[in-house]
Design a protein around this motif. Sequence first.
Motif, PDB file in Angstrom:
ATOM      1  N   ALA A  62       0.686  -2.491-102.852  1.00  0.00           N
ATOM      2  CA  ALA A  62       2.094  -2.817-103.113  1.00  0.00           C
ATOM      3  C   ALA A  62       2.221  -4.224-103.677  1.00  0.00           C
ATOM      4  N   GLY A  63       1.478  -5.165-103.130  1.00  0.00           N
ATOM      5  CA  GLY A  63       1.501  -6.536-103.632  1.00  0.00           C
ATOM      6  C   GLY A  63       1.011  -6.631-105.060  1.00  0.00           C
ATOM      7  N   TYR A  64       0.001  -5.856-105.391  1.00  0.00           N
ATOM      8  CA  TYR A  64      -0.503  -5.840-106.768  1.00  0.00           C
ATOM      9  C   TYR A  64       0.545  -5.235-107.707  1.00  0.00           C
ATOM     10  N   ARG A  65       1.146  -4.139-107.295  1.00  0.00           N
ATOM     11  CA  ARG A  65       2.146  -3.467-108.137  1.00  0.00           C
ATOM     12  C   ARG A  65       3.374  -4.333-108.383  1.00  0.00           C
ATOM     13  N   THR A  66       3.719  -5.196-107.440  1.00  0.00           N
ATOM     14  CA  THR A  66       4.883  -6.080-107.609  1.00  0.00           C
ATOM     15  C   THR A  66       4.480  -7.447-108.167  1.00  0.00           C
ATOM     16  N   SER A  67       3.247  -7.603-108.522  1.00  0.00           N
ATOM     17  CA  SER A  67       2.690  -8.845-109.086  1.00  0.00           C
ATOM     18  C   SER A  67       2.716 -10.026-108.120  1.00  0.00           C
ATOM     19  N   SER A  68       2.835  -9.755-106.831  1.00  0.00           N
ATOM     20  CA  SER A  68       2.740 -10.862-105.872  1.00  0.00           C
ATOM     21  C   SER A  68       1.284 -11.135-105.490  1.00  0.00           C
ATOM     22  N   ILE A  69       0.389 -10.218-105.845  1.00  0.00           N
ATOM     23  CA  ILE A  69      -1.049 -10.410-105.656  1.00  0.00           C
ATOM     24  C   ILE A  69      -1.732 -10.136-106.998  1.00  0.00           C
ATOM     25  N   GLU A  70      -2.534 -11.092-107.421  1.00  0.00           N
ATOM     26  CA  GLU A  70      -3.242 -10.974-108.696  1.00  0.00           C
ATOM     27  C   GLU A  70      -4.743 -11.132-108.471  1.00  0.00           C
ATOM     28  N   ALA A  71      -5.494 -10.854-109.505  1.00  0.00           N
ATOM     29  CA  ALA A  71      -6.956 -10.957-109.434  1.00  0.00           C
ATOM     30  C   ALA A  71      -7.392 -12.346-108.963  1.00  0.00           C
ATOM     31  N   GLU A  72      -6.757 -13.373-109.502  1.00  0.00           N
ATOM     32  CA  GLU A  72      -7.123 -14.745-109.150  1.00  0.00           C
ATOM     33  C   GLU A  72      -6.884 -15.036-107.665  1.00  0.00           C
TER      34      GLU A  72
END
Length: 113
Positions: A62-72
């Motif tokens: 969910a964090g990845y989909r909402t851009s609150s978690i990124e690869a970096e």
Amino acid sequence: MRQWIMAGIFSLTLATSFPAVANAQTETKTQQFSLNPHQLVSLARQGTFRELDIPGYSKLIAGYRTSSIEAEDLMRAAIETNRLLPNILSDRSFISAVEFELQRLAHDAGAGN
């Protein structure tokens, strides 16, 4: 004479044990920094970086989909826990590979896998 023999044995013991210790330390450091992008995302998915505010499982997706978690973010967490070297943050191919793994994880979760 006995002192010379004892000194020789002591010197021989030191000479043979230090290379083994140095080798073990080198191997440990090498192992610390040997994550590939798939392993990094897998650790994050399992909740390994929870204490660094990277949630695991469905909250990671969910964090990845909402851009609150990124690869970096995953890479910084791995650096902070001595799993990656800091210079990896400038490696565009590694960042892209982590991004791909996150995309794949989100896609698989959406497909019900």
